[in-house]
Design an enzyme around this catalytic site. Structure first.
Site, PDB file in Angstrom:
ATOM      1  N   ASP A   1     -38.441   0.219   7.005  1.00  0.00           N
ATOM      2  CA  ASP A   1     -38.213   1.395   6.293  1.00  0.00           C
ATOM      3  C   ASP A   1     -37.777   1.302   4.985  1.00  0.00           C
ATOM      4  O   ASP A   1     -36.729   0.927   4.803  1.00  0.00           O
ATOM      5  CB  ASP A   1     -37.197   2.237   7.206  1.00  0.00           C
ATOM      6  CG  ASP A   1     -36.813   3.666   6.387  1.00  0.00           C
ATOM      7  OD1 ASP A   1     -37.628   3.981   5.406  1.00  0.00           O
ATOM      8  OD2 ASP A   1     -36.181   4.450   7.290  1.00  0.00           O
TER       9      ASP A   1
ATOM     10  N   TRP B   1     -29.907   5.675   9.107  1.00  0.00           N
ATOM     11  CA  TRP B   1     -31.373   5.947   9.244  1.00  0.00           C
ATOM     12  C   TRP B   1     -31.918   4.665  10.342  1.00  0.00           C
ATOM     13  O   TRP B   1     -32.891   5.105  10.851  1.00  0.00           O
ATOM     14  CB  TRP B   1     -32.223   5.949   7.821  1.00  0.00           C
ATOM     15  CG  TRP B   1     -31.706   7.165   6.948  1.00  0.00           C
ATOM     16  CD1 TRP B   1     -30.826   6.920   5.891  1.00  0.00           C
ATOM     17  CD2 TRP B   1     -31.948   8.462   7.413  1.00  0.00           C
ATOM     18  NE1 TRP B   1     -30.790   8.453   5.543  1.00  0.00           N
ATOM     19  CE2 TRP B   1     -31.458   9.115   6.316  1.00  0.00           C
ATOM     20  CE3 TRP B   1     -32.735   9.150   8.344  1.00  0.00           C
ATOM     21  CZ2 TRP B   1     -31.430  10.615   6.183  1.00  0.00           C
ATOM     22  CZ3 TRP B   1     -32.772  10.412   8.197  1.00  0.00           C
ATOM     23  CH2 TRP B   1     -32.250  11.310   7.328  1.00  0.00           C
TER      24      TRP B   1
ATOM     25  N   LYS C   1     -38.341  10.037  -2.751  1.00  0.00           N
ATOM     26  CA  LYS C   1     -37.308   9.076  -3.368  1.00  0.00           C
ATOM     27  C   LYS C   1     -37.916   8.427  -4.577  1.00  0.00           C
ATOM     28  O   LYS C   1     -37.879   8.824  -5.761  1.00  0.00           O
ATOM     29  CB  LYS C   1     -36.473   8.245  -2.663  1.00  0.00           C
ATOM     30  CG  LYS C   1     -35.618   9.179  -1.519  1.00  0.00           C
ATOM     31  CD  LYS C   1     -35.798   8.391  -0.173  1.00  0.00           C
ATOM     32  CE  LYS C   1     -35.529   9.280   0.979  1.00  0.00           C
ATOM     33  NZ  LYS C   1     -34.357  10.006   1.103  1.00  0.00           N
TER      34      LYS C   1
HETATM   35  N1  PMP Z   1     -35.301   6.715   6.376  1.00  0.00           N
HETATM   36  C1  PMP Z   1     -34.710   6.821   5.071  1.00  0.00           C
HETATM   37  C2  PMP Z   1     -34.170   5.384   4.649  1.00  0.00           C
HETATM   38  C3  PMP Z   1     -34.096   7.999   4.773  1.00  0.00           C
HETATM   39  O1  PMP Z   1     -33.578   7.792   3.348  1.00  0.00           O
HETATM   40  C4  PMP Z   1     -34.678   9.144   4.995  1.00  0.00           C
HETATM   41  C5  PMP Z   1     -34.480  10.503   4.301  1.00  0.00           C
HETATM   42  N2  PMP Z   1     -33.401  10.495   3.615  1.00  0.00           N
HETATM   43  C6  PMP Z   1     -35.432   9.036   6.208  1.00  0.00           C
HETATM   44  C7  PMP Z   1     -35.717   7.895   6.752  1.00  0.00           C
HETATM   45  C8  PMP Z   1     -36.052  10.368   7.062  1.00  0.00           C
HETATM   46  O2  PMP Z   1     -37.112  10.757   6.256  1.00  0.00           O
HETATM   47  P1  PMP Z   1     -37.818  12.331   6.323  1.00  0.00           P
HETATM   48  O3  PMP Z   1     -36.565  13.218   5.817  1.00  0.00           O
HETATM   49  O4  PMP Z   1     -38.843  12.135   4.962  1.00  0.00           O
HETATM   50  O5  PMP Z   1     -38.223  12.179   7.654  1.00  0.00           O
END
Ligand code: PMP
Length: 361
Positions: free
Chosen positions: A172, A102, A196
């Site tokens: 994040d 991520w 989550k």
């Molecule tokens: N950052 C993290 C730490 C994630 O776990 C995720 C999705 N699993 C994202 C960003 C991306 O999120 P989204 O699908 O809501 O754009």
């Protein structure tokens, strides 16, 4: 009806009382004559839902008054694109510390008018660790420093808030917000997709120090401007009202359960139990992450081969333990054990793991 223990990484399990409340409100919200999802976001019912959600999140996470809270559509990835647009000006450097999938995704969203500096990365270590703070090559005068507090796929988690000097720290927290006490004042921005720990997919939360809303940023449309969203109390356009409402119910549930202190305690118990089962398996189950930075929320692990992995996934499902298949990037197994996962769910998983090893080890 039997609800399984759901180890999905996101969209993830919601607390049953939240789902029951949503079910009860689905046809008619209070005495409104319609569901909350059918009512105007500017009407008194939804305005009350929205402001209660903000107040409850402030209480839950401990958000000081000099921080604004935004509820926005578009998920965490959209915030990864909006943050550089809002916080940096043309030609300025933005620093990123990459500790997993991520963090890499965040890099891809940075506008090409900015200078991107990867200040540290653990990619050469297969993202099994977090680079020591002394090795980070931060840029003096950077617009901000971005980190991923918890890497949902690679299973690493910062155990301490890093000190990055004068640049605002942007983090994040999608997969670990509200799972332990957090000193918000150490951060410029904390953002999270809700799907989550905070509730349903479809809404993201941005907690931003108010002075950062005054930054000029890059030329951009109003809808990409955090300051404008804040002025309109996250209702510049039609917000994801159903998702916002469900997140609000989830905040109330977390507060009623004892708040982040209680979820920190439960997370410790759950993570300890699961890592002990992996480490005590004599190598049958393997987690390769540096124990100092193992995630309390997402636990990836591997079996000796693919055949056993598939067998584990299908048999665990029959045993009422679902969504344990690892992410396609890593393979193997991953158990996501967010706030809505009870200790009993992890105990059931650990019992299944012992039994599976006995039969196949
Ligand atoms: N950052 C993290 C730490 C994630 O776990 C995720 C999705 N699993 C994202 C960003 C991306 O999120 P989204 O699908 O809501 O754009």
């Amino acid at each position: 009806m039997t609800r399984a223990y759901n180890f999905a990484p996101g969209p993830a399990a919601l607390p049953e009382p939240v789902l029951r409340q949503a079910q009860a409100d689905m046809l008619e919200y209070q005495d409104a004559g319609a569901s909350i999802v059918e009512l105007s976001h500017r009407g008194p019912e939804f305005v009350a839902v929205a402001s209660a959600a903000e107040a409850d999140l402030r209480k839950l996470v401990g958000i000081p008054d000099d921080y604004a809270v935004l509820f926005l559509g578009g998920g965490a990835t959209t915030q990864q694109a909006l943050l550089p647009l809002n916080l940096a000006s043309e030609g300025q450097t933005v620093d990123y510390v990459v500790t997993g999938h991520w963090g890499k995704t965040a890099l891809k969203q940075v506008d090409s008018r900015l200078k991107l500096n990867v200040a540290a990365s653990s990619e050469s270590d297969h993202f099994h660790s977090i680079p020591a703070r002394e090795t980070w090559k931060l840029t003096p005068g950077a617009a901000y420093v971005h980190v991923t507090a918890n890497e949902t796929i690679h299973g690493t988690e910062f155990r301490h808030t890093p000190d990055v000097g004068d640049a605002p720290l942007v983090a994040d927290f999608s997969s670990s917000i509200a799972s332990e006490p957090l000193d918000v004042s150490r951060y410029g921005v904390i953002y999270a997709g809700a799907q989550k720990n905070l509730g349903p997919v479809g809404v993201a939360v941005v907690i931003i120090r108010r002075d950062l809303l005054e930054r000029a940023g890059l030329p951009r449309a109003e809808i990409f401007n955090y300051g404008v969203h804040n002025k309109h109390e996250s209702m510049l356009n039609t917000p994801p009202s159903w998702n916002w409402y469900l997140a609000g119910l989830t905040f109330k549930w977390m507060l009623a359960e004892g708040g982040v202190a209680e979820f920190a305690r439960r997370s410790q118990v759950k993570a300890k139990m699961l890592y002990a089962a992996i480490d005590g398996s004599g190598g049958f189950y393997r987690n390769e992450v540096d124990p100092a930075v193992r995630s309390r929320m997402n636990v990836p692990f591997f079996l000796p081969d693919e055949t056993l992995t598939s067998k584990f996934v299908s048999e665990s499902k029959v045993a009422g333990l679902i969504s344990l298949k690892g992410h396609r990037v890593l393979g193997g197994i991953r158990a996501s054990i967010y706030n809505a996962m009870p200790v009993e769910g992890v105990r059931a998983l650990v019992d299944f793991m012992h039994d599976f090893q006995k039969r196949n080890g």
